[in-house]
Motif scaffolding. Structure first.
Motif, PDB file in Angstrom:
ATOM      1  N   GLY A  79      47.630  -0.872  17.721  1.00 23.28           N
ATOM      2  CA  GLY A  79      46.764   0.256  18.038  1.00 23.28           C
ATOM      3  C   GLY A  79      47.001   0.758  19.438  1.00 23.28           C
ATOM      4  O   GLY A  79      47.616   0.089  20.264  1.00 23.28           O
ATOM      5  N   ASP A  80      46.509   1.980  19.712  1.00 22.82           N
ATOM      6  CA  ASP A  80      46.856   2.654  20.945  1.00 22.82           C
ATOM      7  C   ASP A  80      46.241   2.030  22.187  1.00 22.82           C
ATOM      8  O   ASP A  80      46.719   2.229  23.287  1.00 22.82           O
ATOM      9  CB  ASP A  80      46.430   4.130  20.871  1.00 22.82           C
ATOM     10  CG  ASP A  80      47.510   4.935  20.178  1.00 22.82           C
ATOM     11  OD1 ASP A  80      48.575   4.342  19.901  1.00 22.82           O
ATOM     12  OD2 ASP A  80      47.293   6.119  19.912  1.00 22.82           O
ATOM     13  N   THR A  81      45.144   1.283  22.028  1.00 24.54           N
ATOM     14  CA  THR A  81      44.468   0.808  23.227  1.00 24.54           C
ATOM     15  C   THR A  81      45.129  -0.400  23.864  1.00 24.54           C
ATOM     16  O   THR A  81      45.233  -0.492  25.078  1.00 24.54           O
ATOM     17  CB  THR A  81      43.000   0.468  22.908  1.00 24.54           C
ATOM     18  OG1 THR A  81      42.991  -0.264  21.676  1.00 24.54           O
ATOM     19  CG2 THR A  81      42.161   1.718  22.791  1.00 24.54           C
ATOM     20  N   GLY A  82      45.639  -1.341  23.034  1.00 21.33           N
ATOM     21  CA  GLY A  82      46.105  -2.604  23.619  1.00 21.33           C
ATOM     22  C   GLY A  82      47.583  -2.673  23.902  1.00 21.33           C
ATOM     23  O   GLY A  82      48.083  -3.718  24.303  1.00 21.33           O
ATOM     24  N   ARG A  83      48.331  -1.543  23.677  1.00 19.62           N
ATOM     25  CA  ARG A  83      49.778  -1.646  23.750  1.00 19.62           C
ATOM     26  C   ARG A  83      50.294  -1.565  25.179  1.00 19.62           C
ATOM     27  O   ARG A  83      50.598  -0.494  25.674  1.00 19.62           O
ATOM     28  CB  ARG A  83      50.398  -0.550  22.904  1.00 19.62           C
ATOM     29  CG  ARG A  83      51.261  -1.130  21.817  1.00 19.62           C
ATOM     30  CD  ARG A  83      51.804  -0.130  20.847  1.00 19.62           C
ATOM     31  NE  ARG A  83      51.801   1.238  21.287  1.00 19.62           N
ATOM     32  CZ  ARG A  83      51.234   2.228  20.593  1.00 19.62           C
ATOM     33  NH1 ARG A  83      50.599   1.995  19.478  1.00 19.62           N
ATOM     34  NH2 ARG A  83      51.308   3.463  21.044  1.00 19.62           N
ATOM     35  N   SER A  84      50.362  -2.709  25.853  1.00 18.70           N
ATOM     36  CA  SER A  84      50.858  -2.695  27.229  1.00 18.70           C
ATOM     37  C   SER A  84      52.372  -2.864  27.235  1.00 18.70           C
ATOM     38  O   SER A  84      52.969  -3.248  26.226  1.00 18.70           O
ATOM     39  CB  SER A  84      50.219  -3.822  28.027  1.00 18.70           C
ATOM     40  OG  SER A  84      50.743  -5.055  27.592  1.00 18.70           O
ATOM     41  N   LEU A  85      52.981  -2.585  28.381  1.00 17.72           N
ATOM     42  CA  LEU A  85      54.427  -2.697  28.530  1.00 17.72           C
ATOM     43  C   LEU A  85      54.886  -4.131  28.263  1.00 17.72           C
ATOM     44  O   LEU A  85      55.856  -4.378  27.550  1.00 17.72           O
ATOM     45  CB  LEU A  85      54.807  -2.277  29.953  1.00 17.72           C
ATOM     46  CG  LEU A  85      56.279  -2.025  30.212  1.00 17.72           C
ATOM     47  CD1 LEU A  85      56.766  -0.851  29.396  1.00 17.72           C
ATOM     48  CD2 LEU A  85      56.516  -1.775  31.691  1.00 17.72           C
ATOM     49  N   THR A  86      54.139  -5.099  28.837  1.00 21.31           N
ATOM     50  CA  THR A  86      54.501  -6.508  28.667  1.00 21.31           C
ATOM     51  C   THR A  86      54.450  -6.910  27.200  1.00 21.31           C
ATOM     52  O   THR A  86      55.349  -7.574  26.691  1.00 21.31           O
ATOM     53  CB  THR A  86      53.559  -7.396  29.488  1.00 21.31           C
ATOM     54  OG1 THR A  86      53.550  -6.924  30.834  1.00 21.31           O
ATOM     55  CG2 THR A  86      53.994  -8.840  29.450  1.00 21.31           C
ATOM     56  N   LEU A  87      53.372  -6.458  26.518  1.00 20.40           N
ATOM     57  CA  LEU A  87      53.225  -6.814  25.111  1.00 20.40           C
ATOM     58  C   LEU A  87      54.415  -6.301  24.304  1.00 20.40           C
ATOM     59  O   LEU A  87      54.967  -7.009  23.459  1.00 20.40           O
ATOM     60  CB  LEU A  87      51.917  -6.238  24.567  1.00 20.40           C
ATOM     61  CG  LEU A  87      51.555  -6.716  23.164  1.00 20.40           C
ATOM     62  CD1 LEU A  87      51.292  -8.208  23.163  1.00 20.40           C
ATOM     63  CD2 LEU A  87      50.338  -5.970  22.633  1.00 20.40           C
ATOM     64  N   ILE A  88      54.840  -5.070  24.610  1.00 16.80           N
ATOM     65  CA  ILE A  88      55.982  -4.496  23.887  1.00 16.80           C
ATOM     66  C   ILE A  88      57.240  -5.308  24.152  1.00 16.80           C
ATOM     67  O   ILE A  88      58.015  -5.617  23.233  1.00 16.80           O
ATOM     68  CB  ILE A  88      56.185  -3.028  24.322  1.00 16.80           C
ATOM     69  CG1 ILE A  88      54.985  -2.258  23.810  1.00 16.80           C
ATOM     70  CG2 ILE A  88      57.522  -2.483  23.819  1.00 16.80           C
ATOM     71  CD1 ILE A  88      55.225  -0.891  23.344  1.00 16.80           C
ATOM     72  N   ALA A  89      57.435  -5.700  25.406  1.00 11.43           N
ATOM     73  CA  ALA A  89      58.614  -6.511  25.747  1.00 11.43           C
ATOM     74  C   ALA A  89      58.591  -7.822  24.977  1.00 11.43           C
ATOM     75  O   ALA A  89      59.610  -8.269  24.447  1.00 11.43           O
ATOM     76  CB  ALA A  89      58.655  -6.779  27.244  1.00 11.43           C
ATOM     77  N   VAL A  90      57.410  -8.443  24.907  1.00 14.29           N
ATOM     78  CA  VAL A  90      57.297  -9.717  24.191  1.00 14.29           C
ATOM     79  C   VAL A  90      57.629  -9.519  22.714  1.00 14.29           C
ATOM     80  O   VAL A  90      58.372 -10.306  22.114  1.00 14.29           O
ATOM     81  CB  VAL A  90      55.881 -10.323  24.361  1.00 14.29           C
ATOM     82  CG1 VAL A  90      55.694 -11.524  23.443  1.00 14.29           C
ATOM     83  CG2 VAL A  90      55.658 -10.728  25.810  1.00 14.29           C
ATOM     84  N   ILE A  91      57.100  -8.439  22.130  1.00 12.45           N
ATOM     85  CA  ILE A  91      57.381  -8.192  20.712  1.00 12.45           C
ATOM     86  C   ILE A  91      58.885  -7.984  20.494  1.00 12.45           C
ATOM     87  O   ILE A  91      59.474  -8.544  19.567  1.00 12.45           O
ATOM     88  CB  ILE A  91      56.604  -6.950  20.211  1.00 12.45           C
ATOM     89  CG1 ILE A  91      55.100  -7.204  20.312  1.00 12.45           C
ATOM     90  CG2 ILE A  91      56.978  -6.641  18.766  1.00 12.45           C
ATOM     91  CD1 ILE A  91      54.274  -5.968  20.063  1.00 12.45           C
ATOM     92  N   ILE A  92      59.514  -7.207  21.376  1.00 10.10           N
ATOM     93  CA  ILE A  92      60.962  -6.983  21.236  1.00 10.10           C
ATOM     94  C   ILE A  92      61.711  -8.308  21.347  1.00 10.10           C
ATOM     95  O   ILE A  92      62.610  -8.612  20.562  1.00 10.10           O
ATOM     96  CB  ILE A  92      61.475  -5.992  22.310  1.00 10.10           C
ATOM     97  CG1 ILE A  92      60.887  -4.611  22.068  1.00 10.10           C
ATOM     98  CG2 ILE A  92      63.006  -5.912  22.297  1.00 10.10           C
ATOM     99  CD1 ILE A  92      61.200  -3.594  23.146  1.00 10.10           C
ATOM    100  N   GLY A  93      61.302  -9.128  22.314  1.00 17.46           N
ATOM    101  CA  GLY A  93      61.953 -10.429  22.494  1.00 17.46           C
ATOM    102  C   GLY A  93      61.788 -11.308  21.271  1.00 17.46           C
ATOM    103  O   GLY A  93      62.732 -11.932  20.805  1.00 17.46           O
TER     104      GLY A  93
END
Lengths: 279, 260, 324
Positions: free
Chosen positions: A132-146
């Motif tokens: 969802g749009d509220t919790g999507r931080s840069l770090t979280l995205i990096a972790v998901i990609i990793g």
């Protein structure tokens, strides 16, 4: 040092590192002279480049140079974090699968194959969308990609470690009384080090590209700018059809430069590290 | 008094299962006595290497008894304190990221209690001297900086460091040229003489085996087809496979293959 | 008969990773006539393998020619690009049989495809079907199950079958010259004999007739070669007929090599093979005097200062002024 000397002989390495140094220079040295701490309206929507704002203004009238520099830093951060996570995870899984063999290998390889069949981008989109749009931080995205990008490194490391496992120096280490962990860390990992390093470089580049891709379709970080969100904004506000080139060309150029420079570095290292090509 | 080091009775070792079953060692019975040099001679895939691994405890027999000093091999570490090995390819035997010296020292890892550091260093020095290498020659050197002959000597130095009771030498001379070969054979004899080591020498060259051994075992397709003293086996071979092995050596003094 | 293969004062060097020049081959000269088999023997590191590349004119960095010339049938192989050599010389004029058959065969292709590629590269107008027929004819000579071998991947073959396939592929185009670089060193004695037999068969059937055979096994050369050249530290130190070199060596190094040989013959056990102590000189450093002086059992005081040249002793060449 001899390694570096040899690398410097390769034109690909020289071009790659120069290009990447330029990227790092822009991200970390330029901000000393160019204030990027404040991001505010300084002119009209999509103001054309002027002497004061060399790369023009965005749809909210903000300076593109500030946006790009901030975006670049975010992208590098994402690439590095995702690269570290994917490399560590992939190397560990591959190392253990290749070394242990048998049922452990079967299970880990099955897991790897499962992740290989599901395209990473689809997984990324699904996870990002579900957060969802509220919790999507840069770090979280990096972790998901990793967490979704380790399969390739796991597969290649597994093949390498299982090949090294049957070498004589491993047998000799056993005859010296070395245990499994010691063999893994001292007698196998060093042989893979240059390889893992190359994988790492490629995974950084892949991480940056993945972030740009999901940001561009509107699933990027909400807490900051990245090169991908800049492109997304440009797309959403019709910059492409209206011909505001400064809205998308610089960002695209930077992404390509990063990916290309890392690719060149990786390829040139292959020539130096690969024992068959080295003499 | 001669104690039995190895005692094999109807030993069989197979790999795979069902239709793909391969018998590597087929019903062999033999013993090797304390202080002997015994050669296992045979062509590729005759089962000699599998038998060697069995002696190292790396393979267990599928059926039959395989005893070391009267007992089956159970504790690997304890076994390797007494039974050690040199391999065929000296280059692949060392970790290229560490100095030779540190790896010679690492051999002490098999001991329950390591000697003091000074004692270990001294023992490494002595072992290097034993294979005619000055410790200064390899100081700070990595495996890839030495020649093949030097590396093979390093493997032997490791044996001088460990002083095992039994040495399994798996084709230690097949990758080196004639000069180095003569050298290595000298060191094997030295190990036997000075440390009273029992040596199992594995080779495809019956000429070499003849030169070093007290007894020869000729292997073919997993079986020991003939055993006896070198003189008996080479001058009055009973098995056709022995005759074959003898004939295949390109000896300078005998007819071999005629050029037409 | 005229010489088919001529090597004149060939010197080769290669550059190490640190940029040092190693003069691996120094002043090698010999000529070969049609139908001659020349054996080249020496310890590992004596420059045999470097020489092989030089003899094919294949100079891929870090290997470079220093001076000298190599001619096949009068045609010089020097100063030509690797591409030119690969297209116009290799396979047809000069062909090499490498040591490790496993590395020479692409593991993911069938033997027949590897072989067909070699033929197709030189016979562009021939279609695959004809190529396969030619292959079958040729492989029928090798005493193996032709169909099985041709349709197998390299890993499915035994070491002997692989080496025979490599020999088959190397000689497909009936080369004028074959250079065999330790073709049997990785094989056991039984397989070695099979491979040598195949080489003799091919010679007899006229597939090729002139060969350089490189090995460190002198006894093997006695049976294979007509003439033998002994190499030490990049130089030929003795060259003569096989009988001469093996049974009556003149150079101290050849004598020492023969002393290191073993034999399973009766009564030979008491004869102890003697190793040559020491190591060959480092070819990265300049060398003055005889290269074998450091290890020579019959060294004279001036040997270390005086460079030795090839001279004729009887009807053979020896690089030692004290040899008789």
């Amino acid at each position: 040092m001899k390694l570096l000397k040899n690398l410097l002989k390769s034109p690909m390495f020289v071009i790659g590192t120069s290009l990447f140094s330029l990227v790092l220079f822009a991200a970390f040295i330029v901000p000393w002279f160019y204030d990027i701490t404040t991001l505010q309206r300084v002119g009209d929507s999509y103001g054309a480049p002027t002497a004061q704002y060399l790369l023009g203004l965005d749809h909210l009238g903000r300076d593109y140079i500030v946006l790009l520099l901030r975006g670049l830093r975010s992208s590098l951060y994402v690439g590095l974090l995702a690269g570290v996570i994917a490399t560590v995870l992939g190397t560990l899984i591959g190392l253990i699968a290749g070394f242990k063999g048998g049922i452990v290998d079967d299970v880990l390889s099955a897991l790897t194959n499962l992740f290989v069949v599901i395209p990473q981008l689809v997984l990324l989109i699904l996870i990002s969308a579900s957060i969802g749009d509220t919790g999507r931080s840069l770090t979280l995205i990096a972790v998901i990609i990793g967490l979704t990008g380790w399969t390739w490194s796991a597969r290649s490391v597994r093949a390498q470690s299982s090949a090294i496992k049957s070498k004589d120096h491993i047998s000799l280490a056993r005859l010296n009384g070395d245990g499994g962990l010691r063999i893994l860390l001292i007698h196998i990992l060093p042989y893979l080090f240059s390889y893992v390093f190359m994988v790492f470089i490629i995974l950084i580049s892949a991480g940056i590209l993945s972030e740009s891709a999901i940001s561009m379709i509107g699933l990027g970080p909400v807490d900051t700018q990245s090169l991908g969100t800049i492109l997304n904004d440009a797309k959403n506000n019709g910059a492409l059809s209206d011909g505001y080139w400064w809205a998308f060309l610089p960002a695209t150029g930077i992404i390509i430069s990063i990916a290309l420079s890392l690719y060149l570095i990786n390829t040139s290292m292959d020539g130096v590290f690969n024992p068959r090509m080295r003499k | 008094m001669q104690n039995k080091i190895f005692d094999a009775e109807n030993c069989v070792r197979t790999f795979g299962h069902g239709k793909k079953i391969v018998t590597a060692v087929d019903d062999v019975t033999f013993d090797i006595k304390d202080g002997e040099i015994v050669s296992l001679v045979g062509g590729s895939s005759c089962g000699k290497s599998v038998l060697a691994k069995m002696m190292l405890g790396l393979h267990k027999p599928t059926s039959g008894n395989f005893l070391y000093k009267g007992k089956p091999i159970t504790d690997h570490k304890a076994h390797w304190r007494e039974v050690q090995s040199v391999f065929q390819d000296p280059f692949s035997c060392f970790n290229q990221f560490f100095t030779i010296r540190s790896q010679l020292k690492a051999a002490f890892g098999i001991y329950k209690e390591k000697p003091s550091n000074a004692e270990m260093e001294e023992r490494v020095d002595e072992s290097l001297m034993a294979v005619n290498v000055k410790p200064s020659e390899i100081e700070g050197k990595y495996p890839f900086e030495l020649s093949g002959g030097q590396m093979q000597r390093m493997l032997l130095a490791r044996i001088f460091v460990l002083r095992p009771q039994v040495l399994i030498a798996d084709e230690p001379t097949s990758m080196v040229d004639a000069c180095v070969r003569a050298n290595i054979l000298d060191y094997l004899m030295k190990l036997k003489k000075e440390l009273h080591m029992t040596i199992v020498f594995i080779t495809h060259d019956i000429g070499l085996a003849y030169y070093v051994s007290d007894r020869l075992f000729i292997m073919h397709k997993g079986k020991i087809v003939e055993q006896g003293s070198p003189e008996e086996v080479t001058t009055k071979p009973k098995s056709e496979h022995t005759v074959q092995l003898l004939e295949d050596i390109p000896d300078v003094n005998r007819e071999w293959i005629k050029k037409k | 008969m005229s010489a088919i293969f001529e090597v004149e004062n060939l010197s080769l060097h290669y550059l190490t990773r640190f940029g040092n020049k190693v003069h691996a081959v120094n002043d090698v000269s010999f000529t070969m006539e049609q139908g001659e088999i020349l054996g080249i023997a020496g310890e590992s590191g004596c420059g045999k393998s470097t020489l092989v590349n030089g003899l094919m004119g294949l100079f891929i960095p870090p290997l470079h020619p220093t001076s000298g010339n190599v001619r096949v049938g009068g045609e010089s192989l020097m100063n030509r690009s690797p591409k030119d050599i690969r297209q116009n010389v290799l396979s047809r004029k000069v062909s090499m049989i490498p040591q490790g058959a496993f590395n020479a065969l692409n593991p993911v292709r069938k033997v027949k495809d590897i072989a067909a590629d070699v033929m197709a590269a030189h016979m562009k107008d021939m279609d695959r079907k004809h190529i396969y027929e030619r292959l079958k004819e040729r492989f029928d000579l090798f005493g193996m199950e032709t169909e099985k071998v041709l349709n197998a991947y390299p890993i499915q073959l035994t070491a002997g079958e692989r080496q025979r396939s490599v020999i088959g592929i190397s000689t497909l185009l009936n080369p004028q010259m074959v250079i065999a670089d330790e073709p049997t060193s990785a094989l056991d004695v039984t397989t070695q004999k099979v491979v040598i037999k195949l080489i003799f068969d091919l010679l007899e059937k006229g597939i090729f007739s002139t060969m350089i055979f490189i090995t460190h096994e002198l006894p093997l050369l006695r049976h294979v070669a007509d003439n033998i050249a002994i190499m030490y530290a990049g130089q030929i130190v003795e060259k003569g007929t096989a009988e001469q070199v093996v049974f009556d060596p003149r150079h101290p190094y050849t004598k020492a090599l023969m002393g290191a040989m073993l034999s399973a013959d009766e009564g030979q056990k008491s004869r102890k093979p003697t190793a040559i102590e020491g190591a060959p000189p480092n070819l990265a450093n300049p060398i003055s005097g005889c290269r074998f002086a450091e290890r020579c059992p019959s060294v004279k005081p001036d040997c270390k200062n005086k460079e030795q040249v090839i001279r004729i002793v009887g009807d053979r060449q020896v690089r030692c002024e004290y040899a008789e």
